[in-house]
Enzyme design. Structure first.
Site, mmCIF file in Angstrom:
data_model
loop_
_atom_site.group_PDB
_atom_site.id
_atom_site.type_symbol
_atom_site.label_atom_id
_atom_site.label_comp_id
_atom_site.label_asym_id
_atom_site.label_seq_id
_atom_site.Cartn_x
_atom_site.Cartn_y
_atom_site.Cartn_z
ATOM 1 N N LYS A 124 0.934 -1.257 0.046
ATOM 2 C CA LYS A 124 -0.052 0.005 0.018
ATOM 3 C C LYS A 124 0.876 1.354 -0.167
ATOM 4 O O LYS A 124 0.525 2.239 -0.724
ATOM 5 C CB LYS A 124 -1.004 -0.215 1.306
ATOM 6 C CG LYS A 124 -1.548 1.425 1.385
ATOM 7 C CD LYS A 124 -2.611 1.554 0.245
ATOM 8 C CE LYS A 124 -2.963 3.228 0.513
ATOM 9 N NZ LYS A 124 -4.047 3.321 1.538
ATOM 10 N N LYS B 127 2.261 12.500 4.861
ATOM 11 C CA LYS B 127 2.188 11.299 5.953
ATOM 12 C C LYS B 127 2.544 9.864 5.362
ATOM 13 O O LYS B 127 3.470 9.075 5.560
ATOM 14 C CB LYS B 127 0.852 11.177 6.676
ATOM 15 C CG LYS B 127 0.937 9.781 8.072
ATOM 16 C CD LYS B 127 0.388 8.874 7.493
ATOM 17 C CE LYS B 127 -1.168 9.033 7.273
ATOM 18 N NZ LYS B 127 -1.699 7.713 7.166
#
Length: 307
Positions: free
Chosen positions: A174, A244
């Site tokens: 991911k 992030k």
């Protein structure tokens, strides 16, 4: 799913709410939901989701799903004085759908294993619309036997489910998926800026790219739906969240000895966007900075997109 009797879901934000709703509608089991914001809980109540706190979910649920903003929040939820590590019981399975650092995921998995609890990673990809429709792509890090047990639950909100390897592997895939997406959209923004300044309409270049080898998901979604119309709303996947995720990729790159210069270039644009006060805007807004003569007056609050 017959071996499970009750499902818990913690974190009912942009992605968590529709995932939880699909679970409640399709899994055939009672679902308990937890979030600091009462509004998604009120909306989910009509679908049978019962509001509960973390302690109640830990005490009553066989499988607990997490959908939280960051790995740091996941870690805090797990390790707090009244967190999941303190409240869990042997035999439970915790499925983290959040995007979290690989080392954090593997560390938490080991800590839960000491309490005979299975912690796996199953981060999601695609848009909020896909979460609503139950057509997310999910990348799972788990033992094959655990994967087969939870797969029917994940299938209530995803139409593509991939076992990527042991715990942490789902996060690897991911995080790198997002890294490649960020780099691709940055390349599109650069191409559009160069084309515009060379006298070629950006619509022409994007539509022509679709006919050739530069075609991509990023082009058809982030390019056509955000960069071309100049729509970078709030309440979408913002620069702050994107950075992030990118920092997780850079952290993994450092741990594996890869310089990742393309990702570092994107990070500079994310930093510049934050400095310009664009941290809450849909992250392809970096295209404005890349082609800084572009008209930046257009503002919109239309529904956004999710990476």
């Amino acid at each position: 799913m017959t071996s499970f009797t009750r499902i818990g879901f913690i974190g009912l934000g942009v992605m968590g709410e529709p995932i939880c709703r699909n679970l409640a509608q399709k899994c055939g089991l009672p679902v308990l939901g937890c979030d600091m914001n009462p509004e998604p809980l009120a909306r989910l109540a009509q679908h049978g989701v019962q509001a509960a706190d973390v302690a109640t979910i830990a005490a009553q649920c066989d499988v607990i799903f997490l959908s939280l903003p960051s790995g740091e929040v996941v870690e805090k939820l797990a390790q707090g004085p009244q967190g999941l590590l303190a409240s869990c019981r042997p035999g439970q399975i915790i499925v983290d759908t959040s995007t979290s650092p690989v080392d954090t995921t593997r560390k938490l998995s080991a800590e839960f294993a000491e309490r005979q609890v299975t912690f796996i990673d199953a981060p999601v990809a695609r848009t909020r619309a896909a979460a609503e429709a139950g057509t997310l792509s999910v990348m799972v890090g788990a033992a094959p036997s655990v994967f087969e047990r939870v797969r029917p639950l994940i299938a209530t909100y995803a139409n593509e489910i991939t076992l990527c390897g042991d715990v942490g592997s789902g996060q690897v895939v991911k995080i790198l998926n997002n890294m490649v997406l960020f780099e691709t959209v940055t390349a599109l923004a650069e191409a559009c800026g160069i084309a515009r300044r060379s006298g070629v309409d950006t619509k022409v270049i994007m539509e022509t790219f679709m006919l050739g080898s530069a075609d991509s998901f990023a082009l058809r979604n982030h390019g056509l739906k955000a960069i071309l119309p100049g729509e970078f709303p709030e309440k979408a996947f913002p620069v702050s969240y994107a950075r992030k995720d990118l920092n997780y990729a850079l952290r993994l790159a450092e741990q594996t000895g890869i310089s990742a210069q393309g990702a570092r270039n994107v990070d500079q644009w994310f930093e510049a966007a934050l400095e310009r006060g664009l941290g809450d805007r849909y992250w392809p807004v970096i295209s404005r900075l890349i082609d800084d003569e572009q008209d930046t007056a257009q503002e919109t609050a239309s529904p956004g997109h999710q990476s």
